[in-house]
Design an enzyme around this catalytic site. Sequence first.
Site, PDB file in Angstrom:
ATOM      1  N   GLN A  66      46.076  41.111  41.892  1.00  0.00           N
ATOM      2  CA  GLN A  66      46.264  41.469  40.483  1.00  0.00           C
ATOM      3  C   GLN A  66      45.323  40.782  39.499  1.00  0.00           C
ATOM      4  O   GLN A  66      44.815  41.427  38.568  1.00  0.00           O
ATOM      5  CB  GLN A  66      47.717  41.183  40.065  1.00  0.00           C
ATOM      6  N   GLU A  77      51.085  34.528  41.560  1.00  0.00           N
ATOM      7  CA  GLU A  77      51.679  34.485  40.223  1.00  0.00           C
ATOM      8  C   GLU A  77      52.668  33.320  39.979  1.00  0.00           C
ATOM      9  O   GLU A  77      52.477  32.500  39.087  1.00  0.00           O
ATOM     10  CB  GLU A  77      52.408  35.823  40.006  1.00  0.00           C
ATOM     11  N   ASP A  86      48.829  36.158  36.746  1.00  0.00           N
ATOM     12  CA  ASP A  86      47.903  37.163  37.279  1.00  0.00           C
ATOM     13  C   ASP A  86      47.133  37.902  36.180  1.00  0.00           C
ATOM     14  O   ASP A  86      45.985  37.612  35.895  1.00  0.00           O
ATOM     15  CB  ASP A  86      48.678  38.171  38.129  1.00  0.00           C
ATOM     16  N   GLY A 129      58.902  29.015  17.389  1.00  0.00           N
ATOM     17  CA  GLY A 129      58.295  28.565  16.138  1.00  0.00           C
ATOM     18  C   GLY A 129      59.323  27.840  15.297  1.00  0.00           C
ATOM     19  O   GLY A 129      60.306  27.312  15.819  1.00  0.00           O
ATOM     20  N   GLY A 130      59.125  27.833  14.003  1.00  0.00           N
ATOM     21  CA  GLY A 130      60.056  27.142  13.120  1.00  0.00           C
ATOM     22  C   GLY A 130      61.246  28.002  12.721  1.00  0.00           C
ATOM     23  O   GLY A 130      62.100  27.565  11.960  1.00  0.00           O
TER      24      GLY A 130
HETATM   25  N1  CAO Z   1      34.556  42.068  54.303  1.00  0.00           N
HETATM   26  C1  CAO Z   1      34.830  41.073  55.155  1.00  0.00           C
HETATM   27  N2  CAO Z   1      35.708  40.097  54.923  1.00  0.00           N
HETATM   28  C2  CAO Z   1      36.362  40.139  53.749  1.00  0.00           C
HETATM   29  C3  CAO Z   1      36.121  41.150  52.804  1.00  0.00           C
HETATM   30  C4  CAO Z   1      35.174  42.150  53.121  1.00  0.00           C
HETATM   31  N3  CAO Z   1      34.900  43.158  52.278  1.00  0.00           N
HETATM   32  N4  CAO Z   1      36.918  40.910  51.739  1.00  0.00           N
HETATM   33  C5  CAO Z   1      37.606  39.806  52.003  1.00  0.00           C
HETATM   34  N5  CAO Z   1      37.274  39.325  53.207  1.00  0.00           N
HETATM   35  C6  CAO Z   1      37.802  38.130  53.867  1.00  0.00           C
HETATM   36  C7  CAO Z   1      37.537  36.871  53.112  1.00  0.00           C
HETATM   37  O1  CAO Z   1      36.223  36.467  53.268  1.00  0.00           O
HETATM   38  C8  CAO Z   1      38.544  35.934  53.774  1.00  0.00           C
HETATM   39  O2  CAO Z   1      38.013  35.479  55.009  1.00  0.00           O
HETATM   40  P1  CAO Z   1      38.073  33.936  55.491  1.00  0.00           P
HETATM   41  O3  CAO Z   1      39.478  33.490  55.219  1.00  0.00           O
HETATM   42  O4  CAO Z   1      37.739  34.025  56.926  1.00  0.00           O
HETATM   43  O5  CAO Z   1      37.096  33.184  54.694  1.00  0.00           O
HETATM   44  C9  CAO Z   1      39.707  36.858  54.104  1.00  0.00           C
HETATM   45  O6  CAO Z   1      39.188  38.189  53.966  1.00  0.00           O
HETATM   46  C10 CAO Z   1      40.923  36.734  53.251  1.00  0.00           C
HETATM   47  O7  CAO Z   1      40.553  36.463  51.920  1.00  0.00           O
HETATM   48  P2  CAO Z   1      41.594  36.350  50.712  1.00  0.00           P
HETATM   49  O8  CAO Z   1      41.071  35.532  49.657  1.00  0.00           O
HETATM   50  O9  CAO Z   1      41.991  37.715  50.289  1.00  0.00           O
HETATM   51  O10 CAO Z   1      42.784  35.545  51.365  1.00  0.00           O
HETATM   52  P3  CAO Z   1      44.321  35.812  51.458  1.00  0.00           P
HETATM   53  O11 CAO Z   1      44.706  37.254  51.532  1.00  0.00           O
HETATM   54  O12 CAO Z   1      44.783  34.963  52.565  1.00  0.00           O
HETATM   55  O13 CAO Z   1      44.836  35.196  50.095  1.00  0.00           O
HETATM   56  C11 CAO Z   1      45.191  35.027  47.733  1.00  0.00           C
HETATM   57  C12 CAO Z   1      45.123  35.952  48.949  1.00  0.00           C
HETATM   58  C13 CAO Z   1      45.411  35.893  46.507  1.00  0.00           C
HETATM   59  C14 CAO Z   1      46.349  34.062  47.893  1.00  0.00           C
HETATM   60  C15 CAO Z   1      43.865  34.268  47.609  1.00  0.00           C
HETATM   61  O14 CAO Z   1      42.828  35.192  47.587  1.00  0.00           O
HETATM   62  C16 CAO Z   1      43.752  33.354  46.421  1.00  0.00           C
HETATM   63  O15 CAO Z   1      44.373  32.293  46.338  1.00  0.00           O
HETATM   64  N6  CAO Z   1      42.939  33.760  45.415  1.00  0.00           N
HETATM   65  C17 CAO Z   1      42.637  32.977  44.267  1.00  0.00           C
HETATM   66  C18 CAO Z   1      43.774  32.999  43.308  1.00  0.00           C
HETATM   67  C19 CAO Z   1      44.137  34.396  42.899  1.00  0.00           C
HETATM   68  O16 CAO Z   1      43.353  35.155  42.386  1.00  0.00           O
HETATM   69  N7  CAO Z   1      45.392  34.723  43.062  1.00  0.00           N
HETATM   70  C20 CAO Z   1      45.874  35.919  42.418  1.00  0.00           C
HETATM   71  C21 CAO Z   1      46.510  36.774  43.276  1.00  0.00           C
HETATM   72  S1  CAO Z   1      47.344  37.932  42.247  1.00  0.00           S
HETATM   73  O17 CAO Z   1      48.919  37.518  42.553  1.00  0.00           O
END
Ligand code: CAO
Length: 416
Positions: free
Chosen positions: A17, A140, A169, A248-249
């Site tokens: 998001q 979030e 988010d 607020g106030g």
């Molecule tokens: N091709 C190949 N690999 C890809 C890719 C693509 N097009 N897109 C993503 N990936 C890979 C990433 O490189 C990552 O690989 P590694 O872990 O091996 O380095 C993997 O997919 C997963 O990446 P991710 O960031 O999406 O990880 P996740 O799903 O485990 O976590 C989240 C999701 C949201 C917790 C994390 O991305 C995060 O903390 N983001 C920063 C904070 C944020 O924006 N949070 C908001 C979320 S909205 O509620």
Amino acid sequence: MVLPLEGIKVIDFTGVQAGPACTQMLAWYGADVLKVERPGVGDVTRHQLQDIPNLDALYFTMLNSNKKSMELDTKTAEGKKILEQLIRGADVLVENFAPGALDRMGFTWERIQELNPRLVFGSVKGFSEESPYADLKVYENVAQCAGGAASTTGFWDGPPTISAAALGDSNTGMHLLIGILTALLHREKTGKGQKVAVSMQDAVLNLCRVKLRDQERLEHVGYLEEYPQYPKTPFGDAVPRGGNAGGGGQPGWVLKCKGWESDPNAYIYFTIQEQNWPRTAEAIGHPEWAKDPAYATARARQPHIFDIFAEIERWLADKTKHEAVEILRKYEVPCAPVLSMKEIAYDPALRASGSIVEVDQEKRGKYLTVGSPVKFSSFKPDITGAPLLGEHTDEVLAGLGYGADAIARLHKDKVV
Ligand code: CAO
């Protein structure tokens, strides 16, 4: 009509998001936004909380309208080469991967600058680089807890509470949007791009400004006179949860209206505006309170403010929330009915202003979404559907100079 951001090319390397909310708005205002997604998988929200089997979920469509989608495995050598080409030709790259993920792919900020020094690089993480939690993955509610919202939301006799509003988010996405647009204007002056980083903790904190104000006030005077705890309950050393008190106030509270026993939203928010007290007292049937020393000033009212709210509830008992607001608006009382999502979805005024829009989505048909909350005098954002996974892969590859055979091979090798 030329849209404000027309010609701005955005690589949308975001998911869930926070990032998508930012790039969606860039797209609404005219930017050419290309969502880069993992082949065969895509943004996780395509599959989360599906209401129709095998169709992109509303979670995805409501955060990715007006974009294009390309499937690309950016962990393969060829995928990286294609991403490099895209970066060279882009104005903005936005990502919100887990900490370190983009670096592990080989796209460090240093490398991105080498590829395109004019690029504005927007990045969302849960915490800033300086934080001891910088390595955490964040969603979030984690951000709401870390940013000060949860400890100050809810009732004093209950646990810290999460707001339904996406403070961590979408709010972070909006902060990032401000940063990206600022960096684009800066680029006009310097010719250079830059990295724009927003942490979800910081974005939540920015909306909790008045609670930090209260912390400082508490440390100076030992109490917070507008909180329900005052004057009966002693304050601790941190800002307590204040229930539905106004920040607020001007004291206010959520008050019951006719039908509250069966309708969970038969309430109004009622604000006692200091400068409007005589008219407020008149509106609720107590004109004598305007001059009564026990009621005439905010200071005099505060110790028995809940008795006053209880009396207003007695006045409200035979009025629906809409009837009550109709009366109170004549007396300029700042108030509103508590609106359910159902009422909001079918509200004709929100439809007329474009704040709620009906969008035609391929395969799904029509659905409701939130339109632009920002209104412009020279254009009205046209909200269109969200792309199917990889809908524009071939079109983008052709634009980068790949011929039909090369594109077919990339598909066969699962690079795209
Ligand atoms: N091709 C190949 N690999 C890809 C890719 C693509 N097009 N897109 C993503 N990936 C890979 C990433 O490189 C990552 O690989 P590694 O872990 O091996 O380095 C993997 O997919 C997963 O990446 P991710 O960031 O999406 O990880 P996740 O799903 O485990 O976590 C989240 C999701 C949201 C917790 C994390 O991305 C995060 O903390 N983001 C920063 C904070 C944020 O924006 N949070 C908001 C979320 S909205 O509620």
